[in-house]
Write a protein that holds these residues in place. Structure first.
Motif, mmCIF file in Angstrom:
data_model
loop_
_atom_site.group_PDB
_atom_site.id
_atom_site.type_symbol
_atom_site.label_atom_id
_atom_site.label_comp_id
_atom_site.label_asym_id
_atom_site.label_seq_id
_atom_site.Cartn_x
_atom_site.Cartn_y
_atom_site.Cartn_z
ATOM 1 N N LYS A 1 -2.441 8.585 -8.577
ATOM 2 C CA LYS A 1 -3.173 8.261 -9.797
ATOM 3 C C LYS A 1 -2.779 6.880 -10.305
ATOM 4 N N GLU A 2 -1.486 6.590 -10.308
ATOM 5 C CA GLU A 2 -1.023 5.297 -10.789
ATOM 6 C C GLU A 2 -1.405 4.171 -9.833
ATOM 7 N N THR A 3 -1.427 4.450 -8.544
ATOM 8 C CA THR A 3 -1.817 3.428 -7.579
ATOM 9 C C THR A 3 -3.281 3.038 -7.759
ATOM 10 N N ASP B 1 -8.557 -8.654 2.180
ATOM 11 C CA ASP B 1 -7.374 -9.162 2.878
ATOM 12 C C ASP B 1 -6.204 -9.404 1.930
ATOM 13 N N SER B 2 -6.408 -10.177 0.890
ATOM 14 C CA SER B 2 -5.318 -10.479 -0.038
ATOM 15 C C SER B 2 -5.015 -9.330 -0.985
ATOM 16 N N GLY B 3 -5.899 -8.346 -1.017
ATOM 17 C CA GLY B 3 -5.638 -7.158 -1.824
ATOM 18 C C GLY B 3 -4.815 -6.121 -1.094
ATOM 19 N N ALA B 4 -4.835 -6.136 0.230
ATOM 20 C CA ALA B 4 -4.144 -5.100 1.008
ATOM 21 C C ALA B 4 -2.671 -4.934 0.643
ATOM 22 N N PRO B 5 -1.878 -6.027 0.493
ATOM 23 C CA PRO B 5 -0.456 -5.839 0.176
ATOM 24 C C PRO B 5 -0.198 -5.163 -1.174
ATOM 25 N N LEU B 6 -1.202 -5.100 -2.031
ATOM 26 C CA LEU B 6 -1.003 -4.422 -3.316
ATOM 27 C C LEU B 6 -0.717 -2.936 -3.126
ATOM 28 N N LEU B 7 -1.121 -2.385 -1.986
ATOM 29 C CA LEU B 7 -0.898 -0.963 -1.731
ATOM 30 C C LEU B 7 0.584 -0.633 -1.566
ATOM 31 N N CYS B 8 1.409 -1.653 -1.369
ATOM 32 C CA CYS B 8 2.862 -1.468 -1.391
ATOM 33 C C CYS B 8 3.482 -2.385 -2.441
ATOM 34 N N ALA B 9 3.370 -3.698 -2.232
ATOM 35 C CA ALA B 9 3.992 -4.658 -3.153
ATOM 36 C C ALA B 9 3.419 -4.549 -4.564
ATOM 37 N N GLY B 10 2.137 -4.260 -4.670
ATOM 38 C CA GLY B 10 1.502 -4.165 -5.980
ATOM 39 C C GLY B 10 1.990 -2.972 -6.775
#
Length: 360
Positions: A307-309, A159-168
């Motif tokens: 790759k960077e993501t 749940d708290s990791g999901a926003p990393l796919l954009c904000a991260g």
């Protein structure tokens, strides 16, 4: 005769869509393609709410085709893979971010910068190569070519990791590219919202000395005590800005509202870099001498390539970096958007899709 939303593909799907410029979301039945030989299909567990979802919902960028089903911070469990899929199997935990396809042959794609491909297919709001509309993660399941599916690290919360796919990745990528990832580097972060709070965490994990710029003193405790930033500056305070002149190697500017950047440029050392992530309505004004004297750079950055993501997700898992989130059911999405517009969230909403989206 054009096929309906429910019949353009064989596989039935459910989601929440906006149908007009009101940007109000409601349940919808639609359809997704069959699983191709290189496709990964997965059940959506969580999906973050990004400000881009609001822009698309209200057609504020003038490019929306309705109905639009947003969501590009998506985590789920694989339910089916194509015959030639090599990286994933049923039961794997995976993520999909802002892209679901690209040409794979241009210079950008070959150099692992799919985010710059002129023929990229974003996760929602655009057309797939087959001419049908791309629909995002406000839905019960997703499908994507495996190249655009990310392996989810075991130690990273869903749940708290999901926003990393954009904000991260939006904050990790410029820190890396512009050399602001070295221990002891002095980095400024402008704005303490969904992007800004992740930028602070990423920079601290790289070993940087972090200064947060904000227009309000109310954010100081959050910045220093909560996020462990080293310094806090009220950007409207002339004395504080003057004291910071020439102290920073780089600045990550996450603010999307209109704001002056001349004072920020003054806080940079010679050869310093101001990297713009936010997209204000009005263009920034930059005095030539503020760049010439000091050989300073104003740059922009968006997401990274696949790759960077993946590198970013692994880095986040290793260093315990997640977004600060409020998890909500999908029928709360319209209220969440109203609150987001008032900055009434610390710092990202994440939809618990699997436990709240039910077929009508």
């Amino acid at each position: 005769m054009a096929k309906s939303l429910e019949s353009e593909h064989p596989i039935k799907a459910y989601g929440y869509a906006a149908h007009d410029t009101s940007g109000k979301f409601s349940p919808v039945t639609f359809s997704r393609r069959v699983t191709g030989e290189k496709d990964v299909r997965f059940k959506v567990l969580y999906c973050g709410i990004c400000h881009s979802d609001i822009h698309f919902g209200k057609n504020e960028w003038g490019v929306t085709t309705y109905p639009v089903i947003p969501g590009h911070e998506i985590v789920g469990i694989v339910t089916e893979v194509g015959s030639k899929v090599e990286k994933f199997k049923v039961g794997d935990t995976v993520g999909v971010g802002c892209l679901v396809d690209s040409c794979r042959s241009c210079e950008s794609c070959i150099s692992d910068c799919e985010q710059f491909c002129a023929k990229q297919v974003q996760t929602y709001g655009v057309q797939n190569y087959d001419g049908t509309q791309a629909y995002g993660g406000y839905s019960d399941h997703m499908i994507s070519d495996e190249h655009f599916v990310l392996r989810w690290p075991e130690k990273l919360p869903l749940d708290s990791g999901a926003p990393l796919l954009c904000a991260g990745i939006t904050t990790y990528s410029p820190l890396r590219y512009f050399g602001l990832d070295k221990p002891g580097t002095k980095v400024g972060v402008v704005g303490l919202g969904g992007l800004g709070h992740v930028a602070v965490k990423m920079a601290k994990a790289f070993g940087a000395e972090v200064t947060v710029f904000s227009t309000t003193a109310a954010k100081k405790e959050e910045a220093i005590e909560g996020l462990k930033a080293d310094h806090f500056i009220i950007s409207k305070d002339e004395e504080q800005m003057k004291a910071a002149m020439g102290t920073l190697d780089g600045i990550i500017d996450t603010v999307s509202g209109n704001h002056p950047i001349l004072g920020l440029l003054g806080t940079l050392k010679p050869n310093g870099k101001l990297v713009i992530l936010g997209a204000p309505e009005k263009p920034h004004e930059v005095a030539a001498f503020s760049l010439i004297f000091g050989r300073k750079t104003v740059a922009g950055s968006a997401i990274g390539g696949l790759k960077e993501t993946q590198e970013m997700l692994d880095f986040a898992a290793e260093h315990g970096i997640t977004a600060d989130v409020e998890v909500i059911p999908i029928d709360y999405v319209n209220t969440a958007i109203e609150r987001l517009l008032k900055s009434d969230v610390r710092y990202r909403f994440v939809i618990d899709v699997a436990n709240s989206l039910k077929a009508e």
